[in-house]
Design a protein around this motif. Structure first.
Motif, PDB file in Angstrom:
ATOM      1  N   GLU A   1      -5.814  -5.333  -2.582  1.00  0.00           N
ATOM      2  CA  GLU A   1      -5.337  -5.815  -0.972  1.00  0.00           C
ATOM      3  C   GLU A   1      -4.280  -6.482  -0.831  1.00  0.00           C
ATOM      4  O   GLU A   1      -3.890  -7.064   0.093  1.00  0.00           O
ATOM      5  N   THR A   2      -3.456  -6.772  -2.048  1.00  0.00           N
ATOM      6  CA  THR A   2      -1.964  -7.427  -1.795  1.00  0.00           C
ATOM      7  C   THR A   2      -1.110  -6.742  -0.992  1.00  0.00           C
ATOM      8  O   THR A   2      -1.145  -5.190  -1.095  1.00  0.00           O
ATOM      9  N   VAL A   3      -0.173  -7.485  -0.492  1.00  0.00           N
ATOM     10  CA  VAL A   3       0.607  -6.858   0.626  1.00  0.00           C
ATOM     11  C   VAL A   3       1.992  -7.005  -0.077  1.00  0.00           C
ATOM     12  O   VAL A   3       2.288  -8.179  -0.646  1.00  0.00           O
TER      13      VAL A   3
ATOM     14  N   GLU B   1       0.545 -11.922  -0.848  1.00  0.00           N
ATOM     15  CA  GLU B   1       1.361 -11.089  -0.871  1.00  0.00           C
ATOM     16  C   GLU B   1       2.373 -11.214  -2.150  1.00  0.00           C
ATOM     17  O   GLU B   1       2.311 -12.096  -2.721  1.00  0.00           O
TER      18      GLU B   1
ATOM     19  N   ASN C   1      -1.151  -0.233  -0.915  1.00  0.00           N
ATOM     20  CA  ASN C   1      -0.868   0.787   0.068  1.00  0.00           C
ATOM     21  C   ASN C   1      -0.440  -0.138   1.307  1.00  0.00           C
ATOM     22  O   ASN C   1       0.095   0.492   2.182  1.00  0.00           O
ATOM     23  N   GLN C   2      -0.500  -1.304   1.202  1.00  0.00           N
ATOM     24  CA  GLN C   2      -0.025  -2.214   2.411  1.00  0.00           C
ATOM     25  C   GLN C   2       1.535  -2.507   1.756  1.00  0.00           C
ATOM     26  O   GLN C   2       1.627  -3.580   0.979  1.00  0.00           O
ATOM     27  N   ILE C   3       2.431  -2.244   2.643  1.00  0.00           N
ATOM     28  CA  ILE C   3       3.877  -2.414   2.515  1.00  0.00           C
ATOM     29  C   ILE C   3       4.487  -2.972   3.798  1.00  0.00           C
ATOM     30  O   ILE C   3       4.240  -2.048   4.967  1.00  0.00           O
ATOM     31  N   THR C   4       5.315  -3.872   3.573  1.00  0.00           N
ATOM     32  CA  THR C   4       6.074  -4.322   4.806  1.00  0.00           C
ATOM     33  C   THR C   4       7.462  -4.702   4.557  1.00  0.00           C
ATOM     34  O   THR C   4       7.709  -4.761   3.224  1.00  0.00           O
TER      35      THR C   4
ATOM     36  N   TYR D   1       0.903 -13.551   4.819  1.00  0.00           N
ATOM     37  CA  TYR D   1      -0.124 -12.828   4.087  1.00  0.00           C
ATOM     38  C   TYR D   1      -0.821 -13.589   3.279  1.00  0.00           C
ATOM     39  O   TYR D   1      -0.372 -14.293   2.446  1.00  0.00           O
TER      40      TYR D   1
ATOM     41  N   ARG E   1       3.087   2.577  -4.718  1.00  0.00           N
ATOM     42  CA  ARG E   1       1.999   3.749  -4.522  1.00  0.00           C
ATOM     43  C   ARG E   1       1.444   4.079  -5.838  1.00  0.00           C
ATOM     44  O   ARG E   1       0.078   4.264  -5.907  1.00  0.00           O
TER      45      ARG E   1
END
Length: 141
Positions: free
Chosen positions: A98-100, A59, A127-130, A56, A122
């Motif tokens: 926009e950071t993952v 990230e 909002n982008q979590i993996t 990413y 949160r």
């Protein structure tokens, strides 16, 4: 006068209605009961087979140790609280929404520790979590 003796028949208990009622109750219980087998469930995580790992552009790696300690981008945090983790995430992202967030949790880490990372992300607005996993071939080594 000759009186005839009446035969004294023994009274009978008719079991057929009783059996019918028991069968109806049994069918009702069989249809309305849920069966859970918690003792048979064995989960070994995190291992996943993926074709290729994604890189990413922005990230943020959050590591969760087996003892519940957190590390943000290879910097170990001095606390385990949600507020400490949220402050570290805010400092590491510097406002970039926009950071993952890549959660790299130990396989024996408590579920609550991973949920704490998700809640801190949160609160910060990420909002982008993996989740980082290892392939089954790497786990065998």
């Amino acid at each position: 006068m000759h009186f005839s003796r009446r035969r004294n028949d023994e009274p009978e208990i008719n079991l057929i209605p009783f059996i019918d009622v028991l069968l109806v109750v049994l069918i009702f219980l069989m249809l309305s009961t849920t069966y859970s087998k918690f003792t048979e469930m064995q989960v070994t995580l995190p291992v996943a087979d993926t074709d290729a790992q994604r890189d990413y552009p922005k990230e943020l790696i959050v590591a969760v140790g087996a003892d519940g300690n957190f590390s943000v981008n290879h910097s170990v945090l001095q606390g385990r609280s949600l507020e400490t983790l949220a402050a570290a995430l805010t400092e590491a992202t510097k406002g970039a929404k926009e950071t993952v967030v890549v959660i790299s949790a130990d396989a024996s880490a408590k579920h609550q520790s991973v949920v704490t990372v998700m809640e801190a992300a949160r609160r910060v607005g990420l909002n982008q979590i993996t989740f980082a996993t290892q392939s089954s071939s790497q786990a065998a080594q």
